[in-house]
Each structure stands twice: as C-alpha cells, then as structure tokens.
Design a protein around this motif. Structure first.
Motif, PDB file in Angstrom:
ATOM      1  N   MET A 122     -11.465 -35.728 -32.454  1.00  0.00           N
ATOM      2  CA  MET A 122     -12.325 -35.117 -31.450  1.00  0.00           C
ATOM      3  C   MET A 122     -13.770 -35.108 -31.964  1.00  0.00           C
ATOM      4  O   MET A 122     -14.013 -35.046 -33.153  1.00  0.00           O
ATOM      5  N   SER A 123     -14.690 -35.181 -31.068  1.00  0.00           N
ATOM      6  CA  SER A 123     -16.062 -35.253 -31.518  1.00  0.00           C
ATOM      7  C   SER A 123     -16.652 -33.855 -31.660  1.00  0.00           C
ATOM      8  O   SER A 123     -16.047 -32.875 -31.274  1.00  0.00           O
ATOM      9  N   ASP A 124     -17.852 -33.818 -32.164  1.00  0.00           N
ATOM     10  CA  ASP A 124     -18.389 -32.506 -32.522  1.00  0.00           C
ATOM     11  C   ASP A 124     -18.846 -31.690 -31.327  1.00  0.00           C
ATOM     12  O   ASP A 124     -18.946 -32.165 -30.230  1.00  0.00           O
ATOM     13  N   GLU A 180     -15.017 -40.159 -27.401  1.00  0.00           N
ATOM     14  CA  GLU A 180     -14.432 -39.579 -28.610  1.00  0.00           C
ATOM     15  C   GLU A 180     -14.934 -40.299 -29.861  1.00  0.00           C
ATOM     16  O   GLU A 180     -15.191 -39.673 -30.883  1.00  0.00           O
ATOM     17  N   ILE A 181     -15.072 -41.606 -29.771  1.00  0.00           N
ATOM     18  CA  ILE A 181     -15.581 -42.360 -30.924  1.00  0.00           C
ATOM     19  C   ILE A 181     -17.041 -41.960 -31.178  1.00  0.00           C
ATOM     20  O   ILE A 181     -17.456 -41.780 -32.319  1.00  0.00           O
ATOM     21  N   ALA A 182     -17.805 -41.814 -30.123  1.00  0.00           N
ATOM     22  CA  ALA A 182     -19.181 -41.293 -30.212  1.00  0.00           C
ATOM     23  C   ALA A 182     -19.993 -41.908 -31.346  1.00  0.00           C
ATOM     24  O   ALA A 182     -20.552 -41.187 -32.165  1.00  0.00           O
ATOM     25  N   VAL A 228     -23.189 -42.909 -17.138  1.00  0.00           N
ATOM     26  CA  VAL A 228     -24.229 -41.890 -17.309  1.00  0.00           C
ATOM     27  C   VAL A 228     -23.585 -40.573 -17.750  1.00  0.00           C
ATOM     28  O   VAL A 228     -24.020 -39.924 -18.705  1.00  0.00           O
ATOM     29  N   GLU A 229     -22.498 -40.202 -17.079  1.00  0.00           N
ATOM     30  CA  GLU A 229     -21.840 -38.949 -17.434  1.00  0.00           C
ATOM     31  C   GLU A 229     -21.296 -38.995 -18.861  1.00  0.00           C
ATOM     32  O   GLU A 229     -21.410 -38.031 -19.622  1.00  0.00           O
ATOM     33  N   ALA A 230     -20.723 -40.129 -19.227  1.00  0.00           N
ATOM     34  CA  ALA A 230     -20.159 -40.262 -20.576  1.00  0.00           C
ATOM     35  C   ALA A 230     -21.253 -40.142 -21.631  1.00  0.00           C
ATOM     36  O   ALA A 230     -21.089 -39.461 -22.637  1.00  0.00           O
ATOM     37  N   GLN A 261     -22.140 -36.688 -22.147  1.00  0.00           N
ATOM     38  CA  GLN A 261     -21.126 -35.943 -22.904  1.00  0.00           C
ATOM     39  C   GLN A 261     -21.188 -36.286 -24.386  1.00  0.00           C
ATOM     40  O   GLN A 261     -20.882 -35.453 -25.228  1.00  0.00           O
ATOM     41  N   ILE A 262     -21.572 -37.511 -24.703  1.00  0.00           N
ATOM     42  CA  ILE A 262     -21.721 -37.857 -26.116  1.00  0.00           C
ATOM     43  C   ILE A 262     -22.847 -37.025 -26.714  1.00  0.00           C
ATOM     44  O   ILE A 262     -22.807 -36.630 -27.870  1.00  0.00           O
ATOM     45  N   GLY A 263     -23.858 -36.730 -25.930  1.00  0.00           N
ATOM     46  CA  GLY A 263     -24.861 -35.767 -26.366  1.00  0.00           C
ATOM     47  C   GLY A 263     -25.972 -36.371 -27.213  1.00  0.00           C
ATOM     48  O   GLY A 263     -26.362 -37.522 -27.006  1.00  0.00           O
TER      49      GLY A 263
END
Ligand SMILES: C[S@@+](CC[C@H](N)C(=O)[O-])C[C@H]1O[C@@H](n2cnc3c(N)ncnc32)[C@H](O)[C@@H]1O
Lengths: 303, 214
Positions: free
Chosen positions: A1-3, B81-83, B107-109, B112-114
């Motif tokens: 899971m990511s941070d 999740e890999i981000a 765009v949404e993804a 979420q990755i931030g």
C-alpha cells in the motif's frame, strides 16, 4: 500500500512528556508515523478530529506493553511484533464498532424483495451452490444476525433455498462477541417483542442472547478487506456483500482498493450494499448501479 | 433452521496466476496481461503486479490496448499502488487519449498518487499540446502540494493559451490563497477583451480572499 496522502496540522503538541490525561504526549511527527503505519495495515485514516481518541487508545497500548516512549512502541510494532499479536490488539482498540439490530432496515427489505429473487431467477437450475451473503464488516454480529432474522421473518423461500451467511471483521474481539451473540437492550431496541421472543433467550436483566440454532448457522471469520492475501481466499465466492459503515473510515485510495476487493469476491451479477450516503471511488467503472424500490445497490456485471 | 451452515472453504485460487513473490513473476504476469483471452485472468494478473514496481511501464502501456473496463480499472489501481516515477509518467501519457473516460480515470489516479505527481505535472506544463497542459493543471488542482500554487501562478503569467490559463484560474479558485489574487488579476489584464476571463478571475479572487496563507 502506498503512503498516507494527507497532512495533519496540529497545534500545541510537542516534545515527549506527560500529557494532561496522564499518558505520554504524542508529538505530531510520532502521530503521523503511527497514522502512516496503521493506514498501511488497515486502510483506516483518522484525521485531526480523532486525535484525542487515538492518543487515548495508544496510551492504553503503551501501558499494556510497557513502552516508555511512542517511538519505542512503534519500533516494536514494526520490527518485533513478528506474529502480529500487538498489531491485532491495536486494531481491536482503534476500530469503531458501533452497530445495532435492523440498522438501515430498508436494505434488508431490498434484499428479500429484489436481490434474492433476482439472484434465484438468474441461476441456472443445475447450480446447486448455496447463496452466499457476506456481512463485511459485521462488528459485534448484529448485522449478520439481522440478515438471518429478517429473511426468516420476511422471505418465504428461505425454506427451500440454501443460504449461507458469513460475518467478517478486522477486529477479532468483536468477532468473539458476535459468536457469543450476547446483546444489551440498546442493541435490540428496534426489534419487535415477537422477534425478540423467537430468536433470543434472555439471560439476566437487559441481556439478550441469540438462540443456539441461529448462532450456529452463521460463520464468523476475521478478514481485513484491504489485505490482498486474505481476500484472495474469497475470490468469486459471494452473491451479496453488505459493506456498511466501513468506507467512512477510509480515504480515496483504500476505498478504491476495497471496491476492487469486493468486485473479486463477488460472483458475476452479485450485489454490494453500502451504508446510506457511502460511495466507492470509481465505483461506476467496476459496478453498475441498480435502483430498486427500496434502495440503490451496486452490481457486478454478469459477463 | 432453514439457513444452511456450510463450513467456509476457500474456493481454489486461480492456479495459472503466479503470486508476486515467485521468481519470474513479473514476466509471467505481464504475459498473461498481454495475451490471455480471459478478462478475469488479465484482471488478476494486473492486481498481482502491485508489489512489482518494475512492471509499471509495461502495465501503463497495456492500458491503451485493454478492452475490458474491469481490467483497465485494475491496472490503474495497481499503478496508484506502485506510485513511482514510472507509474506517474505512464499514466500521464494518456492525457492525449481519445477516450474521455480514460483521461478522467488518469487525472483521478494521478491526484490519488499525490505529491509524487507534482514534479512530473510541472514538466508537462511545458508540453506543446495545450490539452496536455490543461490535464496537468487538473491534476495539480487535486494535489495538496506546496509547489503547486507557484506553478499555477507561472502559468497565469506566461502560458500563451487562454484556455490553459483559465484552467489555472479554476485550480487556484479551489486551492489558492489570498496572496494569489495579484497573479489572478494580472492574468485578466493579459486578456482585456475577453469578458469571460474577467468574470472567472473575479470569482476566483472572491474564493481565495478568505483563504489566508498558512
Ligand atoms: C461501524 S462498524 C459497522 C458494522 C455494521 N456493518 C453496521 O453497519 O452496523 C465498522 C467496522 O469496520 C471494521 N473494520 C475497520 N477496518 C476494516 C478493514 N480494513 N477490514 C474489515 N473490517 C474493518 C471495524 O472493526 C468495525 O467493526
């Protein structure tokens, strides 16, 4: 899971020491590290408003495990708790398990009037598998027992079908309570006297226990919806999932992961019932939305 | 009791799908994703790749060819999740996609990755394609990241395309603060003959006026 992708802005908490409540003061940095760790394990996000609640619960665990600083406790959780026992204790104190019988009853009405008839009609006659309903999360068990009671009371076909109800939660302590099936007046307040008389035995003032036949008809097993290894055991296994009042504790990403997990746990054409006013991120790309007379329900496509 | 009690027995897992821990799993999983006729198998493969950051580029590349929505969704979730840098770039490459749903999902993804998306979105602001610049701004609007406002002010001052500038106005209306008002007004001054620009800027200035800097 990511941070964790939120930042909390807190004031007034600083260096380690004793807080007003008598426990250890948890600094902003320590809180963030803890939140990050806990989020990765559970998908649960606390946010500022819950800070007091979290600090109190953490202090219970510091005391129980004999840790003198928040950092040493977190180190212990991360590196020495190899069997996850302390993590389980922590999860058990941190979760909010509020629930009661016949909560959001309109969804049970939808179950017997719309969902079950449709599932039965769509099955090939040779399909003899039981219809499987998952209460995830079930907390102390009121929801899966309500499902059973509501069907027994309101769904005549219940007698000729095999229906299998499973209750799951990340919190093992509530599961033990669910299995015991012992409730207080508050919990059963929305049940009629007749229903109470049929499905409960009283054991002392204000104590209601589910009758043995019903208790033994439901399986309880621990599951973390955001744990891929656990969820893998339930691939393609359920016709209906009740996932009510869980997503409110999650952020966008853990909601998305929960939606993916439920999609995989459902059989084609299976349904998800969420709590009222709950939604799943990107739900529309995985599920169809069905509007039944009593409720909106999400459906996994049939093909 | 009419309700049946049957012991819970886990249905046997799909044995074709290797677990991520197995050696060579990346290649096998990517092969399933690329060639299996079964959407369920492709979806399972995409989900299992989440522990395997090396797969990001190939996963993203597959997104454009994938026909089944539930597999596309699994790919996007796994990339979130890999981000990683590769995941962000792979997603952002779909800004130019013909398919509106894919663009929205991307765009949404990226939001979420931030924070990790921010520097790469900043790079995309230099793209020669105004649409791509607009999508980068749409992502930035959803990021709680310190540099974002500065990049948006830069767009307001310099971007030659009015629509790109308007996207930045809209983004600042959401995440801007009182100190951004000057940059907003300066943008309106660049397009004095466009009444809509003046209107959007006035609205944004009202929105940010109450937002004091932190
Ligand atoms: C408020 S109760 C909801 C109970 C019931 N569904 C209802 O609506 O009345 C929320 C439950 O979610 C459980 N929970 C929290 N995170 C979870 C997770 N990741 N997986 C499974 N259960 C979780 C908590 O332990 C808690 O018992």
């Amino acid at each position: 899971m990511s941070d964790v992708r939120h930042t909390s802005r807190l004031n007034g908490v600083s260096e380690a020491g004793r807080s007003d409540a008598g426990g250890l003061t948890i600094s902003e940095k320590e809180f963030e590290r803890f939140q990050d760790f806990f989020y990765r394990k559970t998908g649960i996000i606390f946010g500022e408003a819950k800070r007091y609640f979290v600090d109190r619960r953490l202090n219970e665990r510091f005391l129980a495990t004999g840790h003198e600083t928040p950092t040493s406790y977190l180190q212990f959780l991360k590196f020495d708790d190899t069997r996850g026992q302390e993590l389980q204790h922590l999860i058990n104190v941190m979760t909010v398990n509020e629930t009661y019988f016949y909560r959001e009853e309109y969804q049970f009405r939808c179950l017997v009037k719309s969902l079950l008839p449709e599932i039965v009609a769509a099955r090939p006659p040779k399909d003899k598998r039981p219809i499987r309903i998952w209460s995830l999360p079930c907390a102390t068990g009121e929801e899966p027992y309500s499902l059973a009671i509501y069907m027994l009371e309101n769904y005549p076909d219940v007698d000729r079908l095999d229906i299998d109800i499973v209750g799951s939660d990340i919190d093992t302590q509530v599961l033990a309570k669910a299995q015991a099936g012992l409730y207080d007046d508050r919990s059963v307040q929305y049940l009629s006297d007749a229903v109470r008389a049929r499905y409960f035995k009283t054991s002392g003032a204000g104590q209601w226990q589910i009758i043995d036949d019903l208790r033994s008809s439901i399986d309880f097993l621990p599951v973390n919806i955001n744990d891929r290894r656990e969820m893998r055991h339930h691939t393609n296994a359920f016709d209906i999932i009740f996932c009510r009042n869980l997503l409110i504790y999650f952020d966008d990403l853990s909601r998305r992961q929960a939606a993916e997990a439920m999609f995989d746990a459902l059989r084609p054409g299976g349904f998800v019932c969420l709590g009222h006013s709950e939604s799943m991120s990107r739900i529309s790309s995985l599920f169809g939305v069905r509007k039944f007379p009593d409720a909106f329900v999400y459906q996994k496509p049939r093909s | 009791m009419p309700l049946l009690r049957s012991p819970v027995k886990p249905p046997s897992a799909d044995r074709e799908i290797p677990l991520p821990a197995e050696s060579g799993a990346v290649d096998t999983l990517l092969q399933i994703l690329g060639t299996s006729p079964s959407a369920a198998a492709r979806r399972a493969a995409a989900r299992e790749l989440d522990g395997l950051p090396d797969a990001a580029r190939a996963l993203a590349a597959h997104l454009g060819h994938e026909g089944a929505p539930e597999v596309r969704e699994a790919i996007v979730t796994t990339l979130i999740e890999i981000a990683s840098d590769a995941a962000v770039r792979g997603l952002a490459d779909y800004f130019g996609s013909e398919d509106a749903e894919t663009r929205n999902a991307v765009v949404e993804a990226l939001r979420q990755i931030g924070g990790l998306s921010a520097p790469i979105m900043k790079e995309r602001l230099a793209s020669s394609d105004p649409d791509e610049r607009i999508f980068a701004i749409n992502v930035m609007e959803g990021l709680d990241h310190a540099d974002v406002a500065a990049s948006l002010r830069d767009v307001l001052a310099k971007d030659p395309d009015m629509n790109v500038g308007l996207a930045a106005v809209e983004a600042l209306a959401q995440i801007g603060r009182a100190e951004d008002a000057a940059a907003l007004r300066a943008f309106a001054a660049r397009f004095p003959d466009e009444p809509f620009v003046g209107f959007a800027v006035r609205l944004a200035c009202e929105r940010v006026a109450g937002q004091l800097s932190s």
